[in-house]
Scaffold this motif. Structure first.
Motif, PDB file in Angstrom:
ATOM      1  N   LEU A  83       0.845  -1.188   0.000  1.00  0.00           N
ATOM      2  CA  LEU A  83       0.000   0.000   0.000  1.00  0.00           C
ATOM      3  C   LEU A  83       0.880   1.237   0.000  1.00  0.00           C
ATOM      4  CD1 LEU A  83      -2.811  -0.882   2.564  1.00  0.00           C
ATOM      5  CD2 LEU A  83      -3.039  -0.615   0.110  1.00  0.00           C
ATOM      6  N   LEU A  84       0.379   2.318  -0.572  1.00  0.00           N
ATOM      7  CA  LEU A  84       1.138   3.563  -0.650  1.00  0.00           C
ATOM      8  C   LEU A  84       1.441   4.103   0.741  1.00  0.00           C
ATOM      9  CD1 LEU A  84       2.350   5.637  -2.565  1.00  0.00           C
ATOM     10  CD2 LEU A  84       0.158   6.828  -2.566  1.00  0.00           C
ATOM     11  N   VAL A  85       0.455   4.194   1.593  1.00  0.00           N
ATOM     12  CA  VAL A  85       0.646   4.630   2.982  1.00  0.00           C
ATOM     13  C   VAL A  85      -0.250   3.814   3.893  1.00  0.00           C
ATOM     14  CG1 VAL A  85       1.361   7.018   2.533  1.00  0.00           C
ATOM     15  CG2 VAL A  85      -1.041   6.485   2.628  1.00  0.00           C
ATOM     16  N   PHE A  86       0.132   3.708   5.142  1.00  0.00           N
ATOM     17  CA  PHE A  86      -0.611   3.016   6.196  1.00  0.00           C
ATOM     18  C   PHE A  86      -0.750   1.518   5.908  1.00  0.00           C
ATOM     19  CE2 PHE A  86      -2.796   7.313   6.083  1.00  0.00           C
ATOM     20  CZ  PHE A  86      -1.994   7.853   7.058  1.00  0.00           C
ATOM     21  N   ASN A  87      -1.480   0.847   6.775  1.00  0.00           N
ATOM     22  CA  ASN A  87      -1.802  -0.559   6.564  1.00  0.00           C
ATOM     23  C   ASN A  87      -3.312  -0.704   6.452  1.00  0.00           C
ATOM     24  OD1 ASN A  87      -2.741  -0.255   9.161  1.00  0.00           O
ATOM     25  ND2 ASN A  87      -1.148  -1.503  10.120  1.00  0.00           N
ATOM     26  N   PHE A  88      -3.801  -1.921   6.266  1.00  0.00           N
ATOM     27  CA  PHE A  88      -5.227  -2.112   6.036  1.00  0.00           C
ATOM     28  C   PHE A  88      -6.078  -1.732   7.248  1.00  0.00           C
ATOM     29  CE2 PHE A  88      -3.907  -4.985   2.498  1.00  0.00           C
ATOM     30  CZ  PHE A  88      -4.586  -4.305   1.506  1.00  0.00           C
ATOM     31  N   ALA A  89      -5.569  -1.967   8.449  1.00  0.00           N
ATOM     32  CA  ALA A  89      -6.346  -1.602   9.641  1.00  0.00           C
ATOM     33  C   ALA A  89      -6.537  -0.081   9.712  1.00  0.00           C
ATOM     34  CB  ALA A  89      -5.654  -2.120  10.895  1.00  0.00           C
ATOM     35  N   ALA A  90      -5.482   0.648   9.420  1.00  0.00           N
ATOM     36  CA  ALA A  90      -5.587   2.111   9.431  1.00  0.00           C
ATOM     37  C   ALA A  90      -6.531   2.598   8.332  1.00  0.00           C
ATOM     38  CB  ALA A  90      -4.211   2.741   9.262  1.00  0.00           C
ATOM     39  N   TRP A  91      -6.413   2.016   7.145  1.00  0.00           N
ATOM     40  CA  TRP A  91      -7.318   2.398   6.063  1.00  0.00           C
ATOM     41  C   TRP A  91      -8.756   2.043   6.420  1.00  0.00           C
ATOM     42  CZ3 TRP A  91      -6.718   5.907   2.696  1.00  0.00           C
ATOM     43  CH2 TRP A  91      -5.466   6.169   2.148  1.00  0.00           C
ATOM     44  N   GLY A  92      -8.954   0.930   7.098  1.00  0.00           N
ATOM     45  CA  GLY A  92     -10.303   0.540   7.512  1.00  0.00           C
ATOM     46  C   GLY A  92     -10.935   1.586   8.415  1.00  0.00           C
ATOM     47  N   VAL A  93     -10.180   2.082   9.372  1.00  0.00           N
ATOM     48  CA  VAL A  93     -10.698   3.117  10.270  1.00  0.00           C
ATOM     49  C   VAL A  93     -10.957   4.411   9.496  1.00  0.00           C
ATOM     50  CG1 VAL A  93     -10.128   4.554  12.266  1.00  0.00           C
ATOM     51  CG2 VAL A  93      -9.627   2.114  12.316  1.00  0.00           C
ATOM     52  N   ILE A  94     -10.031   4.779   8.612  1.00  0.00           N
ATOM     53  CA  ILE A  94     -10.196   6.003   7.806  1.00  0.00           C
ATOM     54  C   ILE A  94     -11.460   5.920   6.964  1.00  0.00           C
ATOM     55  CG2 ILE A  94      -9.240   7.299   5.859  1.00  0.00           C
ATOM     56  CD1 ILE A  94      -6.441   6.626   7.024  1.00  0.00           C
ATOM     57  N   TRP A  95     -11.649   4.799   6.253  1.00  0.00           N
ATOM     58  CA  TRP A  95     -12.824   4.670   5.391  1.00  0.00           C
ATOM     59  C   TRP A  95     -14.112   4.615   6.197  1.00  0.00           C
ATOM     60  CZ3 TRP A  95     -11.394   6.781   1.503  1.00  0.00           C
ATOM     61  CH2 TRP A  95     -10.329   6.390   0.692  1.00  0.00           C
ATOM     62  N   LEU A  96     -14.062   3.965   7.348  1.00  0.00           N
ATOM     63  CA  LEU A  96     -15.254   3.867   8.184  1.00  0.00           C
ATOM     64  C   LEU A  96     -15.686   5.242   8.708  1.00  0.00           C
ATOM     65  CD1 LEU A  96     -17.200   1.737   9.227  1.00  0.00           C
ATOM     66  CD2 LEU A  96     -15.764   1.508  11.243  1.00  0.00           C
ATOM     67  N   VAL A  97     -14.742   6.012   9.226  1.00  0.00           N
ATOM     68  CA  VAL A  97     -15.054   7.356   9.738  1.00  0.00           C
ATOM     69  C   VAL A  97     -15.511   8.261   8.599  1.00  0.00           C
ATOM     70  CG1 VAL A  97     -14.034   9.425  10.783  1.00  0.00           C
ATOM     71  CG2 VAL A  97     -13.557   7.177  11.751  1.00  0.00           C
ATOM     72  N   LEU A  98     -14.770   8.233   7.495  1.00  0.00           N
ATOM     73  CA  LEU A  98     -15.142   9.064   6.349  1.00  0.00           C
ATOM     74  C   LEU A  98     -16.524   8.686   5.814  1.00  0.00           C
ATOM     75  CD1 LEU A  98     -14.130  11.305   4.418  1.00  0.00           C
ATOM     76  CD2 LEU A  98     -13.314   9.475   2.934  1.00  0.00           C
ATOM     77  N   GLY A  99     -16.809   7.397   5.753  1.00  0.00           N
ATOM     78  CA  GLY A  99     -18.107   6.933   5.258  1.00  0.00           C
ATOM     79  C   GLY A  99     -19.255   7.372   6.145  1.00  0.00           C
ATOM     80  N   VAL A 100     -19.089   7.277   7.450  1.00  0.00           N
ATOM     81  CA  VAL A 100     -20.154   7.699   8.370  1.00  0.00           C
ATOM     82  C   VAL A 100     -20.385   9.204   8.244  1.00  0.00           C
ATOM     83  CG1 VAL A 100     -20.727   7.963  10.821  1.00  0.00           C
ATOM     84  CG2 VAL A 100     -19.843   5.788   9.980  1.00  0.00           C
TER      85      VAL A 100
END
Length: 165
Positions: A83-100
Motif C-alpha cells: 500500500l502507498l501509505v498506512f496498513n489495512f487496519a488504518a485504512w479501515g478506520v479512515i474509510w469507516l469514519v469518512l463513510g459515516v
C-alpha cells in the motif's frame, strides 16, 4: 320614558356610518387578502438532491470499504506492505469514519442544509484523494469512487436555481 335621540349626531347613526364604511372596505380588504401570496419556500434543487443521494451512496461504499479493510484484508489485490501509505487496519478506520461522515452529510444535503454542502465538498475531495492513495489495493472500485466523488463535488458547487412547481 324618553326615547333615544335619532338625530344627525346620534350614536346609532354614527354606528351605522362606521358599519357602512367597513362594508365598503370589506371587498377591498378581501381582494387584498386574496391577492397575497403564500411565503415562498425554497425548493430543493435537482443538483443538490442528486449530490446528496450520491454522497450518501459514496459514504455507504466507504463504510463497506472500511469494514472490509478491517476484517478481510486478504480481499484486496495487494498485500499490506504494498500500500502507498498506512496498513489495512488504518485504512479501515479512515474509510469507516469518512463513510459515516459522508452518510450524515448526504442526509444534510437532502434537507438542503448549507453546512452539508460545504462539508460534502470537503469530504468528497478527501475521499477522492484517499482512493487515489488506495488505488493499488482495489483499482476499479477506487476509480469508481473517485468518479462519483467528482460528480458529488460538481453537484454541490452548481448554484441551485428556484424551481417552478
Amino acid at each position: 320614558m324618553s326615547s333615544p335621540q335619532t338625530g344627525p349626531g346620534s350614536e346609532q347613526q354614527r354606528g351605522e356610518t362606521q358599519q357602512a364604511e367597513q362594508q365598503a372596505q370589506a371587498p377591498e380588504q378581501q381582494k387584498q387578502w386574496a391577492m397575497t401570496s403564500a411565503p415562498e419556500t425554497a425548493a430543493l434543487s435537482g443538483w443538490t438532491a442528486f449530490a446528496g443521494s450520491l454522497i450518501l451512496l459514496v459514504g455507504i461504499f466507504n463504510v463497506i470499504d472500511g469494514l472490509t479493510a478491517m476484517f478481510r484484508a486478504d480481499y484486496y489485490i495487494v498485500g499490506a506492505g504494498q500500500l502507498l501509505v498506512f496498513n489495512f487496519a488504518a485504512w479501515g478506520v479512515i474509510w469507516l469514519v469518512l463513510g459515516v461522515l459522508q452518510v450524515a452529510t448526504g442526509v444534510g444535503c437532502m434537507y438542503d442544509k448549507t453546512w452539508a454542502r460545504t462539508t460534502g465538498i470537503v469530504l468528497a475531495a478527501l475521499g477522492a484523494i484517499g482512493h487515489l492513495a488506495f488505488l493499488a489495493a482495489f483499482p476499479l472500485w477506487s476509480l469508481l469512487v473517485i468518479a462519483l466523488s467528482v460528480l458529488v463535488i460538481y453537484g454541490l458547487v452548481v448554484p441551485s436555481r428556484p424551481t417552478a412547481a
